[in-house]
Design a protein around this motif. Sequence first.
Motif, PDB file in Angstrom:
ATOM      1  N   LEU A  23       0.831  -1.205   0.000  1.00  0.00           N
ATOM      2  CA  LEU A  23       0.000   0.000   0.000  1.00  0.00           C
ATOM      3  C   LEU A  23       0.865   1.255   0.000  1.00  0.00           C
ATOM      4  O   LEU A  23       0.619   2.190  -0.771  1.00  0.00           O
ATOM      5  CB  LEU A  23      -0.927  -0.003   1.222  1.00  0.00           C
ATOM      6  CG  LEU A  23      -1.761   1.266   1.429  1.00  0.00           C
ATOM      7  CD1 LEU A  23      -2.751   1.457   0.285  1.00  0.00           C
ATOM      8  CD2 LEU A  23      -2.477   1.202   2.768  1.00  0.00           C
ATOM      9  N   GLN A  28      -0.408   6.920  -5.683  1.00  0.00           N
ATOM     10  CA  GLN A  28      -1.757   7.405  -5.995  1.00  0.00           C
ATOM     11  C   GLN A  28      -2.721   7.193  -4.827  1.00  0.00           C
ATOM     12  O   GLN A  28      -3.702   7.923  -4.695  1.00  0.00           O
ATOM     13  CB  GLN A  28      -2.315   6.707  -7.247  1.00  0.00           C
ATOM     14  CG  GLN A  28      -1.594   7.056  -8.517  1.00  0.00           C
ATOM     15  CD  GLN A  28      -0.285   6.289  -8.701  1.00  0.00           C
ATOM     16  OE1 GLN A  28       0.058   5.401  -7.922  1.00  0.00           O
ATOM     17  NE2 GLN A  28       0.472   6.663  -9.719  1.00  0.00           N
ATOM     18  N   LEU A  29      -2.437   6.198  -3.981  1.00  0.00           N
ATOM     19  CA  LEU A  29      -3.290   5.923  -2.829  1.00  0.00           C
ATOM     20  C   LEU A  29      -2.844   6.648  -1.560  1.00  0.00           C
ATOM     21  O   LEU A  29      -3.608   6.743  -0.597  1.00  0.00           O
ATOM     22  CB  LEU A  29      -3.334   4.418  -2.543  1.00  0.00           C
ATOM     23  CG  LEU A  29      -4.000   3.548  -3.599  1.00  0.00           C
ATOM     24  CD1 LEU A  29      -3.829   2.086  -3.267  1.00  0.00           C
ATOM     25  CD2 LEU A  29      -5.468   3.902  -3.740  1.00  0.00           C
ATOM     26  N   LEU A  39      -8.995   8.451  -4.420  1.00  0.00           N
ATOM     27  CA  LEU A  39      -7.958   7.437  -4.205  1.00  0.00           C
ATOM     28  C   LEU A  39      -7.234   7.665  -2.884  1.00  0.00           C
ATOM     29  O   LEU A  39      -6.880   6.715  -2.189  1.00  0.00           O
ATOM     30  CB  LEU A  39      -6.964   7.416  -5.365  1.00  0.00           C
ATOM     31  CG  LEU A  39      -7.462   6.813  -6.673  1.00  0.00           C
ATOM     32  CD1 LEU A  39      -6.400   6.947  -7.756  1.00  0.00           C
ATOM     33  CD2 LEU A  39      -7.855   5.358  -6.473  1.00  0.00           C
ATOM     34  N   LEU A  42      -9.434   6.330  -0.178  1.00  0.00           N
ATOM     35  CA  LEU A  42      -9.345   4.865  -0.199  1.00  0.00           C
ATOM     36  C   LEU A  42      -8.042   4.399   0.437  1.00  0.00           C
ATOM     37  O   LEU A  42      -8.036   3.511   1.290  1.00  0.00           O
ATOM     38  CB  LEU A  42      -9.460   4.341  -1.635  1.00  0.00           C
ATOM     39  CG  LEU A  42      -9.259   2.834  -1.815  1.00  0.00           C
ATOM     40  CD1 LEU A  42     -10.369   2.062  -1.115  1.00  0.00           C
ATOM     41  CD2 LEU A  42      -9.187   2.494  -3.291  1.00  0.00           C
ATOM     42  N   GLY A  43      -6.933   5.004   0.037  1.00  0.00           N
ATOM     43  CA  GLY A  43      -5.631   4.629   0.591  1.00  0.00           C
ATOM     44  C   GLY A  43      -5.537   4.880   2.079  1.00  0.00           C
ATOM     45  O   GLY A  43      -5.019   4.055   2.833  1.00  0.00           O
TER      46      GLY A  43
END
Length: 180
Positions: A23, A28-29, A39, A42-43
Amino acid sequence: MNLRILLRTWIVCLFALLPLLALLLVPQLMRSRAGSEQLLFLGTGLLLVLLTVAFVAAPVPSSVAAPEAGVWDRRTSMRTAAAVWRKRPGRASGALLAGIAVYALGQTVGYGVGVIVPYIEDNPAHLSDPTQSPWILHYPAYALQAVVLYLITAFAVAVYAALLRAAAPATALSAAASAP
């Protein structure tokens, strides 16, 4: 706290927490300038879930690293840890706070790495062409920061597990005696 158990637990945590490393290695996350806001949310959510699972399950890597039959092994470590939280909440809370402090120190060190080796810079092409990204991401520098954060996060989990385990002996013997 036994230093040998701490180091062995850290090594096991390095393998057990590989999803966290995966991760952290996806900019991008994890960075708003590298991806979209959705994103990033989400991350961040995934990071919170993985960190929570890592700390809750911390006794397991410790029991794999240095099992103690009937007291702190794969089968009993979670039950013994729960007994420590019930019978010695001060020690258990102190162990958790120490782990969180190491994690916070890791965030500071990671920030320092980012300052010394910047992973992102302004994209001058964006000024003349607004379709270009406003940022240039230097992935090797980003990956270096992610790996440093990962190493210290795994150490934070190992510190928590080792301190919780150190609080367990007297509690664990009584828990093992009362277990069916």
